[in-house]
Design an enzyme around this catalytic site. Structure first.
Site, PDB file in Angstrom:
ATOM      1  N   SER A  17      89.307  19.183 -34.606  1.00 40.24           N
ATOM      2  CA  SER A  17      89.574  20.433 -33.791  1.00 40.24           C
ATOM      3  C   SER A  17      90.018  21.565 -34.423  1.00 40.24           C
ATOM      4  CB  SER A  17      90.295  19.806 -32.750  1.00 40.24           C
ATOM      5  OG  SER A  17      89.845  19.006 -31.844  1.00 40.24           O
ATOM      6  N   LYS A  66      95.888  10.226 -23.960  1.00 41.69           N
ATOM      7  CA  LYS A  66      95.074  11.163 -22.597  1.00 41.69           C
ATOM      8  C   LYS A  66      95.745  10.567 -21.440  1.00 41.69           C
ATOM      9  CE  LYS A  66      90.845  11.939 -25.132  1.00 41.69           C
ATOM     10  NZ  LYS A  66      89.481  11.974 -25.128  1.00 41.69           N
ATOM     11  N   ASP A 102      85.780  16.479 -21.380  1.00 40.26           N
ATOM     12  CA  ASP A 102      85.024  15.670 -22.242  1.00 40.26           C
ATOM     13  C   ASP A 102      83.687  15.585 -21.465  1.00 40.26           C
ATOM     14  OD1 ASP A 102      86.440  14.928 -24.318  1.00 40.26           O
ATOM     15  OD2 ASP A 102      87.694  13.319 -23.394  1.00 40.26           O
ATOM     16  N   GLY A 129      85.846   2.073 -20.862  1.00 39.99           N
ATOM     17  CA  GLY A 129      87.020   2.532 -21.262  1.00 39.99           C
ATOM     18  C   GLY A 129      87.376   3.785 -21.087  1.00 39.99           C
TER      19      GLY A 129
HETATM   20  P1  NDP Z   1      88.607   2.504 -25.145  1.00 38.39           P
HETATM   21  O1  NDP Z   1      89.633   1.726 -25.970  1.00 38.39           O
HETATM   22  O2  NDP Z   1      89.125   2.904 -23.769  1.00 38.39           O
HETATM   23  O3  NDP Z   1      87.309   1.646 -24.671  1.00 38.39           O
HETATM   24  C1  NDP Z   1      86.773   0.907 -25.642  1.00 38.39           C
HETATM   25  C2  NDP Z   1      85.570   0.217 -24.850  1.00 38.39           C
HETATM   26  O4  NDP Z   1      84.637  -0.332 -25.834  1.00 38.39           O
HETATM   27  C3  NDP Z   1      85.683  -0.672 -23.783  1.00 38.39           C
HETATM   28  O5  NDP Z   1      84.646  -0.724 -22.828  1.00 38.39           O
HETATM   29  C4  NDP Z   1      85.262  -2.022 -24.754  1.00 38.39           C
HETATM   30  O6  NDP Z   1      85.046  -3.095 -24.168  1.00 38.39           O
HETATM   31  C5  NDP Z   1      84.207  -1.441 -25.634  1.00 38.39           C
HETATM   32  N1  NDP Z   1      84.185  -2.151 -26.678  1.00 38.39           N
HETATM   33  C6  NDP Z   1      84.934  -2.147 -28.053  1.00 38.39           C
HETATM   34  N2  NDP Z   1      84.726  -2.955 -29.112  1.00 38.39           N
HETATM   35  C7  NDP Z   1      83.254  -3.530 -28.731  1.00 38.39           C
HETATM   36  C8  NDP Z   1      82.480  -4.443 -29.147  1.00 38.39           C
HETATM   37  N3  NDP Z   1      82.413  -4.897 -30.403  1.00 38.39           N
HETATM   38  N4  NDP Z   1      81.281  -4.832 -28.467  1.00 38.39           N
HETATM   39  C9  NDP Z   1      81.093  -4.517 -27.099  1.00 38.39           C
HETATM   40  N5  NDP Z   1      82.116  -3.512 -26.579  1.00 38.39           N
HETATM   41  C10 NDP Z   1      82.994  -3.246 -27.256  1.00 38.39           C
HETATM   42  O7  NDP Z   1      87.927   3.539 -25.914  1.00 38.39           O
HETATM   43  P2  NDP Z   1      87.483   4.992 -25.531  1.00 38.39           P
HETATM   44  O8  NDP Z   1      86.740   4.832 -24.125  1.00 38.39           O
HETATM   45  O9  NDP Z   1      88.672   6.061 -25.429  1.00 38.39           O
HETATM   46  O10 NDP Z   1      86.521   5.612 -26.618  1.00 38.39           O
HETATM   47  C11 NDP Z   1      85.117   5.145 -26.800  1.00 38.39           C
HETATM   48  C12 NDP Z   1      84.574   5.750 -27.709  1.00 38.39           C
HETATM   49  O11 NDP Z   1      84.131   7.110 -27.498  1.00 38.39           O
HETATM   50  C13 NDP Z   1      85.191   5.755 -29.404  1.00 38.39           C
HETATM   51  O12 NDP Z   1      84.334   5.528 -30.161  1.00 38.39           O
HETATM   52  C14 NDP Z   1      85.742   7.357 -29.425  1.00 38.39           C
HETATM   53  O13 NDP Z   1      85.485   7.815 -30.767  1.00 38.39           O
HETATM   54  C15 NDP Z   1      84.452   8.187 -28.546  1.00 38.39           C
HETATM   55  N6  NDP Z   1      84.657   9.225 -27.927  1.00 38.39           N
HETATM   56  C16 NDP Z   1      83.817  10.447 -28.428  1.00 38.39           C
HETATM   57  C17 NDP Z   1      84.439  11.794 -27.750  1.00 38.39           C
HETATM   58  C18 NDP Z   1      83.679  12.802 -28.468  1.00 38.39           C
HETATM   59  O14 NDP Z   1      83.846  14.330 -28.245  1.00 38.39           O
HETATM   60  N7  NDP Z   1      82.396  12.734 -29.062  1.00 38.39           N
HETATM   61  C19 NDP Z   1      85.376  11.950 -26.797  1.00 38.39           C
HETATM   62  C20 NDP Z   1      85.933  10.719 -26.320  1.00 38.39           C
HETATM   63  C21 NDP Z   1      85.548   9.481 -27.005  1.00 38.39           C
HETATM   64  P3  NDP Z   1      86.127  -4.241 -23.229  1.00 38.39           P
HETATM   65  O15 NDP Z   1      86.309  -3.376 -21.915  1.00 38.39           O
HETATM   66  O16 NDP Z   1      85.226  -5.331 -22.917  1.00 38.39           O
HETATM   67  O17 NDP Z   1      86.982  -4.346 -24.321  1.00 38.39           O
END
Ligand code: NDP
Length: 278
Positions: A17, A66, A102, A129
């Site tokens: 950023s 957040k 986002d 998530g």
């Molecule tokens: P959260 O921790 O809130 O959510 C994670 C999610 O991923 C959950 O649904 C979880 O499932 C799932 N998950 C994690 N590991 C696995 C796996 N091995 N197999 C299947 N499902 C899995 O994370 P965020 O929502 O905050 O972020 C998610 C991604 O988005 C990150 O990689 C982040 O870097 C990216 N991101 C990118 C942005 C951009 O500007 N490009 C902006 C915001 C985020 P379960 O519920 O079953 O645990």
């Protein structure tokens, strides 16, 4: 006087950023400084207060703050209310305003940068998530034919879908149920790519020529994008464009001017050793 902005996170040193906003400021002739600020895990509110006291005018907020930023605001945009999370703060004498850029960033990257219109498409969103929650309303606003959420823990997908029933019917399922779904757009909003893990996607998820979008960036060709290619997706993209576009939206909120994102995205991609957009 130079006005101060920052990105708050933990960790935060890796954040792109500051580089993005420095380029926006130069491009738009804005006298502003932007830094990365590490907040202790139990010290987000105190860090914000210190930054405001030192003259800070705005902040981006990243993992894991957040939701805490959402609670700190005295006023929020409707899209922040929907997202339940805030990634952009604007400070003035009488309020802390919160927004969430986002979803707008994702949609703009897909529709403008990638030239892929979302209206009438069948969209599959992977993950339930914070990132998934933040993009649902902006995706629905594009009038897709359908939106489905698939998550490892299906109860979380169901709870998330239920929060948007007033906007549209959103399907919630586990990965196995997506078999032969032939979706036009598949967005990976899980954090599986962070650890290089593959998602258990069954055959037939991607329609021929579909868009596969991994919100992750900087990790090279992720297992998700490799699977998408093998299943016949036509367009593959990582989340770098989303990152730049959500930053452009934040810049607009703070400075009242929209920067041109394309040259910044090109420059940023050149600094990454493994470009992944295809
Ligand atoms: P959260 O921790 O809130 O959510 C994670 C999610 O991923 C959950 O649904 C979880 O499932 C799932 N998950 C994690 N590991 C696995 C796996 N091995 N197999 C299947 N499902 C899995 O994370 P965020 O929502 O905050 O972020 C998610 C991604 O988005 C990150 O990689 C982040 O870097 C990216 N991101 C990118 C942005 C951009 O500007 N490009 C902006 C915001 C985020 P379960 O519920 O079953 O645990």
């Amino acid at each position: 006087m130079t006005e101060r902005y920052c990105v708050l996170g933990n960790p935060v040193a890796h954040s792109r950023s500051p580089a993005i906003h420095a380029q926006f400021a130069e491009q738009c002739g804005q006298d502003m400084a932007y830094e990365a600020l590490l907040a202790p895990l139990d010290g987000f509110v105190k860090t914000v207060a210190g930054f405001v006291a030192a003259g800070g005018r705005g902040a981006n907020v990243t993992v894991p703050f957040k939701e805490e930023a959402f609670r700190l605001c005295t006023r929020r945009s409707p899209r922040a209310e929907r997202a339940g999370a805030v990634n952009t703060l604007a400070f003035s004498a009488d309020e802390i305003y919160g927004d969430n850029t986002d979803g707008a960033g994702l949609v703009r990257d897909i529709e403008v940068n990638l030239g892929f219109a979302l209206a009438g498409r069948r969209i599959l969103l992977l993950g339930a998530g914070g990132a998934a929650r933040g993009v649902i309303a902006p995706l629905l606003a594009c009038k897709p034919a359908s939106l489905s959420i698939a998550n490892r823990s299906v109860d979380k997908a169901e709870a998330l879908a239920a929060q948007f029933v007033d906007l549209a019917a959103v399907d919630a399922e586990n990965y196995a149920k997506t078999e032969n779904g032939r979706f036009d757009v598949v967005i990976n909003a899980t954090s599986a790519s962070l650890s290089g893990e593959a998602l258990p996607l069954p055959p037939g998820v991607f329609a021929p020529g579909s868009l596969a979008y991994d919100m992750m960036y900087g990790k090279g060709k992720t297992p998700f994008l490799a699977l998408a290619r093998a299943q016949g997706a036509g367009l593959m993209a990582d989340g770098l464009g989303m990152l730049v576009e959500q930053a452009a939206e934040a810049f607009l909120i703070w400075r009242g001017v929209r920067p041109e994102s394309a040259p910044v995205l090109t420059a940023l991609r050149a600094t990454l050793s493994t470009p992944t957009a295809a």
